[in-house]
Design an enzyme around this catalytic site. Sequence first.
Site, short mmCIF file in Angstrom:
data_model
loop_
_atom_site.label_atom_id
_atom_site.label_comp_id
_atom_site.label_asym_id
_atom_site.label_seq_id
_atom_site.Cartn_x
_atom_site.Cartn_y
_atom_site.Cartn_z
N HIS A 103 16.44 -40.09 -57.80
CA HIS A 103 18.16 -39.37 -57.16
C HIS A 103 17.38 -37.60 -56.91
CE1 HIS A 103 21.14 -42.11 -60.38
NE2 HIS A 103 19.68 -41.65 -59.57
N ASP A 147 15.96 -53.93 -58.13
CA ASP A 147 16.23 -52.56 -58.48
C ASP A 147 14.47 -51.12 -58.59
OD1 ASP A 147 17.71 -49.90 -58.66
OD2 ASP A 147 19.47 -50.57 -59.78
N HIS A 149 21.16 -53.41 -55.26
CA HIS A 149 22.89 -52.58 -54.92
C HIS A 149 23.00 -51.39 -54.22
CE1 HIS A 149 22.13 -48.05 -56.98
NE2 HIS A 149 21.18 -48.74 -58.21
N ASP A 209 16.62 -46.15 -53.22
CA ASP A 209 17.74 -46.34 -54.54
C ASP A 209 19.25 -46.55 -54.57
OD1 ASP A 209 18.48 -46.83 -57.09
OD2 ASP A 209 18.49 -44.50 -57.94
N GLU A 216 27.24 -49.78 -58.51
CA GLU A 216 25.79 -49.74 -60.04
C GLU A 216 25.51 -48.41 -60.49
OE1 GLU A 216 21.81 -49.18 -61.40
OE2 GLU A 216 22.99 -48.09 -59.69
N GLU A 217 25.32 -46.57 -59.18
CA GLU A 217 25.76 -45.86 -60.35
C GLU A 217 26.60 -44.89 -60.95
OE1 GLU A 217 22.84 -44.84 -59.52
OE2 GLU A 217 21.71 -45.75 -58.02
#
Length: 362
Positions: free
Chosen positions: A327, A240, A71, A183, A217-218
């Site tokens: 994150h 991922d 993603h 990510d 995606e998030e």
Amino acid sequence: MSTKSILNKSSLEFLENYLNNASPTGYESGGQKLWMEYLKPYVDTFITDTYGSAVGIINPDAPYKVVIEGHADEISWYVNYITDDGLIYVIRNGGSDHQIAPSKRVNIHTKSGIVKGVFGWPAIHTRNRDKEEAAKVDNLFIDIGCETKEQVDKMGVHVGCVITYPDEFMILNENKFVCRAIDNRMGGFMIAEVARLLHENKIKLPFGLYITNSVQEEVGLRGAEMITKTIKPNVAIVTDVCHDSTTPMIEKKIEGDTKIGRGPVVTYAPAVQNNLRELILETAMAKEIPFQRLASSRVTGTDTDAFAYSNGGVASALISLPLRYMHTTVEMVHRDDVENVIKLIYETLLKLENEETFSYFK
């Protein structure tokens, strides 16, 4: 294929440029253009959709379709409220971590370009140290150097502007890649490298390969949910990130035991088709690619779920890249793991038989 030969100078230049470029959820198109430009020599054609997912296709006329997917989006913030004093309050766009925000520099994306700002925070001297107030979404604010709301307006900043961090790519101790948005732009990078290797090694696949870089995606796997209906794949191998659980304050009994440098992580979960997962594991063992195992309870929390449960069921599996500090702006992965994820996807594609149903009832 030697692991050491996988990433080359132009790969790493693309990776750095691609990671440094901001692609917040809902605003991924700039990054997608960079990705498509890099992928162009290695695919036959592209498709894109209304919301910006991008797919490079090899053998577009083949009836049997295999997806490899990452993603494209990164977490960010939205401008939510501007005070009369010109301070800016925010809400999340994806799972942005409120605890890392105080004193971070930010880029606010406006129609006329980037406006710089900082997440302000009261000085330690002024805080009530008996019971300090923790950072929360409702007390985070951005200062862009304005004294009034009118000045903020003049700079082109308004409610709905998206906000990213400017933190850029670096390498620690020769083999640790560090950046925000690993990510999961690293996923987009790894599937692009698979396409490059197929091209350079002159591999002729018997099926259609759909190198898929999904958006959003998030915020709930939304891009994958859309693009799988367009592609209608037979198989999906998703990549991922997952957590390195060996750093402080992480409970292995809950998160599992996975670590950067120990290899790709293969997930067991209801959404993971068992026969496809076993093909991946057999490939890893045959090619002596190190791997780790991880179990997910109900959902994987990745685009695997969106592909698996689409179109009446698509045989899907997840190969994860172990990551430290998810994150945050200092997400960290091991170069060897990056290369081994690429190698594992590549070698699995070579073992995958055309028209394979992965049926449990043969």
